[in-house]
Design a protein around this motif. Structure first.
Motif, PDB file in Angstrom:
ATOM      1  N   SER A 236     -16.367  36.769 -13.277  1.00  0.00           N
ATOM      2  CA  SER A 236     -16.474  37.984 -12.476  1.00  0.00           C
ATOM      3  C   SER A 236     -17.864  38.587 -12.581  1.00  0.00           C
ATOM      4  O   SER A 236     -18.637  38.249 -13.477  1.00  0.00           O
ATOM      5  CB  SER A 236     -15.437  39.002 -12.944  1.00  0.00           C
ATOM      6  OG  SER A 236     -15.820  39.518 -14.207  1.00  0.00           O
ATOM      7  N   LYS A 237     -18.135  39.507 -11.657  1.00  0.00           N
ATOM      8  CA  LYS A 237     -19.413  40.219 -11.696  1.00  0.00           C
ATOM      9  C   LYS A 237     -19.569  40.961 -13.011  1.00  0.00           C
ATOM     10  O   LYS A 237     -20.656  41.002 -13.579  1.00  0.00           O
ATOM     11  CB  LYS A 237     -19.474  41.236 -10.553  1.00  0.00           C
ATOM     12  CG  LYS A 237     -20.255  40.811  -9.380  1.00  0.00           C
ATOM     13  CD  LYS A 237     -20.380  41.963  -8.400  1.00  0.00           C
ATOM     14  CE  LYS A 237     -21.298  41.558  -7.282  1.00  0.00           C
ATOM     15  NZ  LYS A 237     -21.456  42.611  -6.296  1.00  0.00           N
ATOM     16  N   ALA A 238     -18.486  41.549 -13.493  1.00  0.00           N
ATOM     17  CA  ALA A 238     -18.538  42.287 -14.755  1.00  0.00           C
ATOM     18  C   ALA A 238     -18.896  41.365 -15.917  1.00  0.00           C
ATOM     19  O   ALA A 238     -19.673  41.740 -16.794  1.00  0.00           O
ATOM     20  CB  ALA A 238     -17.204  42.982 -15.028  1.00  0.00           C
ATOM     21  N   ASP A 239     -18.337  40.148 -15.916  1.00  0.00           N
ATOM     22  CA  ASP A 239     -18.661  39.189 -16.968  1.00  0.00           C
ATOM     23  C   ASP A 239     -20.126  38.783 -16.911  1.00  0.00           C
ATOM     24  O   ASP A 239     -20.796  38.687 -17.942  1.00  0.00           O
ATOM     25  CB  ASP A 239     -17.789  37.930 -16.861  1.00  0.00           C
ATOM     26  CG  ASP A 239     -16.340  38.181 -17.216  1.00  0.00           C
ATOM     27  OD1 ASP A 239     -16.048  39.184 -17.905  1.00  0.00           O
ATOM     28  OD2 ASP A 239     -15.495  37.376 -16.795  1.00  0.00           O
ATOM     29  N   ARG A 240     -20.619  38.534 -15.712  1.00  0.00           N
ATOM     30  CA  ARG A 240     -22.025  38.152 -15.561  1.00  0.00           C
ATOM     31  C   ARG A 240     -22.934  39.285 -16.020  1.00  0.00           C
ATOM     32  O   ARG A 240     -23.950  39.045 -16.676  1.00  0.00           O
ATOM     33  CB  ARG A 240     -22.322  37.747 -14.114  1.00  0.00           C
ATOM     34  CG  ARG A 240     -21.666  36.422 -13.730  1.00  0.00           C
ATOM     35  CD  ARG A 240     -22.155  35.894 -12.403  1.00  0.00           C
ATOM     36  NE  ARG A 240     -21.993  36.811 -11.300  1.00  0.00           N
ATOM     37  CZ  ARG A 240     -20.950  36.868 -10.491  1.00  0.00           C
ATOM     38  NH1 ARG A 240     -19.934  36.038 -10.676  1.00  0.00           N
ATOM     39  NH2 ARG A 240     -20.909  37.731  -9.491  1.00  0.00           N
ATOM     40  N   HIS A 241     -22.566  40.501 -15.664  1.00  0.00           N
ATOM     41  CA  HIS A 241     -23.356  41.662 -16.078  1.00  0.00           C
ATOM     42  C   HIS A 241     -23.360  41.768 -17.610  1.00  0.00           C
ATOM     43  O   HIS A 241     -24.413  41.980 -18.218  1.00  0.00           O
ATOM     44  CB  HIS A 241     -22.792  42.942 -15.458  1.00  0.00           C
ATOM     45  CG  HIS A 241     -23.515  44.178 -15.886  1.00  0.00           C
ATOM     46  ND1 HIS A 241     -24.791  44.477 -15.441  1.00  0.00           N
ATOM     47  CD2 HIS A 241     -23.165  45.170 -16.736  1.00  0.00           C
ATOM     48  CE1 HIS A 241     -25.185  45.606 -16.016  1.00  0.00           C
ATOM     49  NE2 HIS A 241     -24.212  46.045 -16.794  1.00  0.00           N
ATOM     50  N   ALA A 242     -22.204  41.602 -18.224  1.00  0.00           N
ATOM     51  CA  ALA A 242     -22.105  41.666 -19.688  1.00  0.00           C
ATOM     52  C   ALA A 242     -22.949  40.567 -20.331  1.00  0.00           C
ATOM     53  O   ALA A 242     -23.622  40.807 -21.349  1.00  0.00           O
ATOM     54  CB  ALA A 242     -20.652  41.548 -20.127  1.00  0.00           C
ATOM     55  N   ASP A 243     -22.938  39.373 -19.750  1.00  0.00           N
ATOM     56  CA  ASP A 243     -23.746  38.273 -20.285  1.00  0.00           C
ATOM     57  C   ASP A 243     -25.233  38.592 -20.185  1.00  0.00           C
ATOM     58  O   ASP A 243     -25.996  38.349 -21.137  1.00  0.00           O
ATOM     59  CB  ASP A 243     -23.447  36.964 -19.544  1.00  0.00           C
ATOM     60  CG  ASP A 243     -22.059  36.413 -19.864  1.00  0.00           C
ATOM     61  OD1 ASP A 243     -21.468  36.818 -20.872  1.00  0.00           O
ATOM     62  OD2 ASP A 243     -21.590  35.570 -19.074  1.00  0.00           O
ATOM     63  N   ARG A 244     -25.648  39.144 -19.054  1.00  0.00           N
ATOM     64  CA  ARG A 244     -27.067  39.526 -18.895  1.00  0.00           C
ATOM     65  C   ARG A 244     -27.458  40.592 -19.917  1.00  0.00           C
ATOM     66  O   ARG A 244     -28.526  40.513 -20.522  1.00  0.00           O
ATOM     67  CB  ARG A 244     -27.328  40.041 -17.482  1.00  0.00           C
ATOM     68  CG  ARG A 244     -27.485  38.959 -16.452  1.00  0.00           C
ATOM     69  CD  ARG A 244     -28.032  39.486 -15.133  1.00  0.00           C
ATOM     70  NE  ARG A 244     -27.197  40.530 -14.566  1.00  0.00           N
ATOM     71  CZ  ARG A 244     -26.168  40.330 -13.757  1.00  0.00           C
ATOM     72  NH1 ARG A 244     -25.834  39.103 -13.422  1.00  0.00           N
ATOM     73  NH2 ARG A 244     -25.466  41.338 -13.295  1.00  0.00           N
ATOM     74  N   GLN A 245     -26.592  41.571 -20.102  1.00  0.00           N
ATOM     75  CA  GLN A 245     -26.892  42.642 -21.045  1.00  0.00           C
ATOM     76  C   GLN A 245     -26.976  42.111 -22.475  1.00  0.00           C
ATOM     77  O   GLN A 245     -27.848  42.510 -23.241  1.00  0.00           O
ATOM     78  CB  GLN A 245     -25.842  43.762 -20.949  1.00  0.00           C
ATOM     79  CG  GLN A 245     -25.876  44.503 -19.627  1.00  0.00           C
ATOM     80  CD  GLN A 245     -27.253  45.060 -19.301  1.00  0.00           C
ATOM     81  OE1 GLN A 245     -27.903  45.699 -20.111  1.00  0.00           O
ATOM     82  NE2 GLN A 245     -27.727  44.777 -18.097  1.00  0.00           N
ATOM     83  N   LEU A 246     -26.078  41.208 -22.833  1.00  0.00           N
ATOM     84  CA  LEU A 246     -26.113  40.624 -24.169  1.00  0.00           C
ATOM     85  C   LEU A 246     -27.392  39.819 -24.372  1.00  0.00           C
ATOM     86  O   LEU A 246     -28.048  39.927 -25.405  1.00  0.00           O
ATOM     87  CB  LEU A 246     -24.889  39.740 -24.408  1.00  0.00           C
ATOM     88  CG  LEU A 246     -24.789  39.110 -25.796  1.00  0.00           C
ATOM     89  CD1 LEU A 246     -24.802  40.175 -26.899  1.00  0.00           C
ATOM     90  CD2 LEU A 246     -23.550  38.248 -25.901  1.00  0.00           C
ATOM     91  N   ALA A 247     -27.780  39.026 -23.376  1.00  0.00           N
ATOM     92  CA  ALA A 247     -29.013  38.246 -23.473  1.00  0.00           C
ATOM     93  C   ALA A 247     -30.217  39.176 -23.639  1.00  0.00           C
ATOM     94  O   ALA A 247     -31.122  38.901 -24.431  1.00  0.00           O
ATOM     95  CB  ALA A 247     -29.184  37.352 -22.246  1.00  0.00           C
ATOM     96  N   LYS A 248     -30.218  40.295 -22.914  1.00  0.00           N
ATOM     97  CA  LYS A 248     -31.310  41.266 -23.048  1.00  0.00           C
ATOM     98  C   LYS A 248     -31.349  41.865 -24.451  1.00  0.00           C
ATOM     99  O   LYS A 248     -32.429  42.052 -25.019  1.00  0.00           O
ATOM    100  CB  LYS A 248     -31.149  42.395 -22.024  1.00  0.00           C
ATOM    101  CG  LYS A 248     -31.527  42.019 -20.624  1.00  0.00           C
ATOM    102  CD  LYS A 248     -31.359  43.210 -19.703  1.00  0.00           C
ATOM    103  CE  LYS A 248     -31.643  42.864 -18.265  1.00  0.00           C
ATOM    104  NZ  LYS A 248     -31.501  44.030 -17.387  1.00  0.00           N
ATOM    105  N   LYS A 249     -30.175  42.183 -24.992  1.00  0.00           N
ATOM    106  CA  LYS A 249     -30.124  42.760 -26.341  1.00  0.00           C
ATOM    107  C   LYS A 249     -30.645  41.765 -27.383  1.00  0.00           C
ATOM    108  O   LYS A 249     -31.380  42.141 -28.290  1.00  0.00           O
ATOM    109  CB  LYS A 249     -28.695  43.192 -26.693  1.00  0.00           C
ATOM    110  CG  LYS A 249     -28.264  44.436 -25.953  1.00  0.00           C
ATOM    111  CD  LYS A 249     -26.923  45.034 -26.312  1.00  0.00           C
ATOM    112  CE  LYS A 249     -25.960  44.299 -27.141  1.00  0.00           C
ATOM    113  NZ  LYS A 249     -24.659  44.975 -27.296  1.00  0.00           N
TER     114      LYS A 249
END
Length: 98
Positions: free
Chosen positions: A21-34
């Motif tokens: 889902s879009k939410a999962d992709r967003h969470a993955d991007r945020q985790l990679a940024k962190k």
């Protein structure tokens, strides 16, 4: 999707698969940024040639660093980021900045 400084990047693998889902992709991007931000603050680790990939809490580090201790440090730093469930370190030793 790739973001990041110099040669390094943050990559959201889930967007390439199309099954999340879009939410999962967003969470993955945020985790990679962190994780990338944490690596950037770490002493003795240059993120210039490091790509961070995240998918469902699993993080993969790819690229090159100058010395073996930086490989080990990058793994420790990534494991210390909230939300990271596992770290696959595919870093190699090589010239940084090329």
């Amino acid at each position: 999707m790739a973001k990041g400084g110099a040669s390094g990047a943050i990559v959201d693998e889930s967007s390439q698969i199309g099954l999340t889902s879009k939410a999962d992709r967003h969470a993955d991007r945020q985790l990679a940024k962190k994780v990338r931000a944490a690596l950037g603050k770490a002493k003795d680790v240059s993120v210039a040639n490091i790509t961070v990939r995240a998918r469902g809490g699993a993080v993969t580090l790819q690229g090159s660093v100058r010395e073996q201790p930086a490989i080990e440090k990058a793994t420790q730093v990534a494991k210390g980021v909230a939300g990271v469930t596992s770290v696959k370190n595919a870093l190699t030793i090589g010239p940084v900045g090329q």
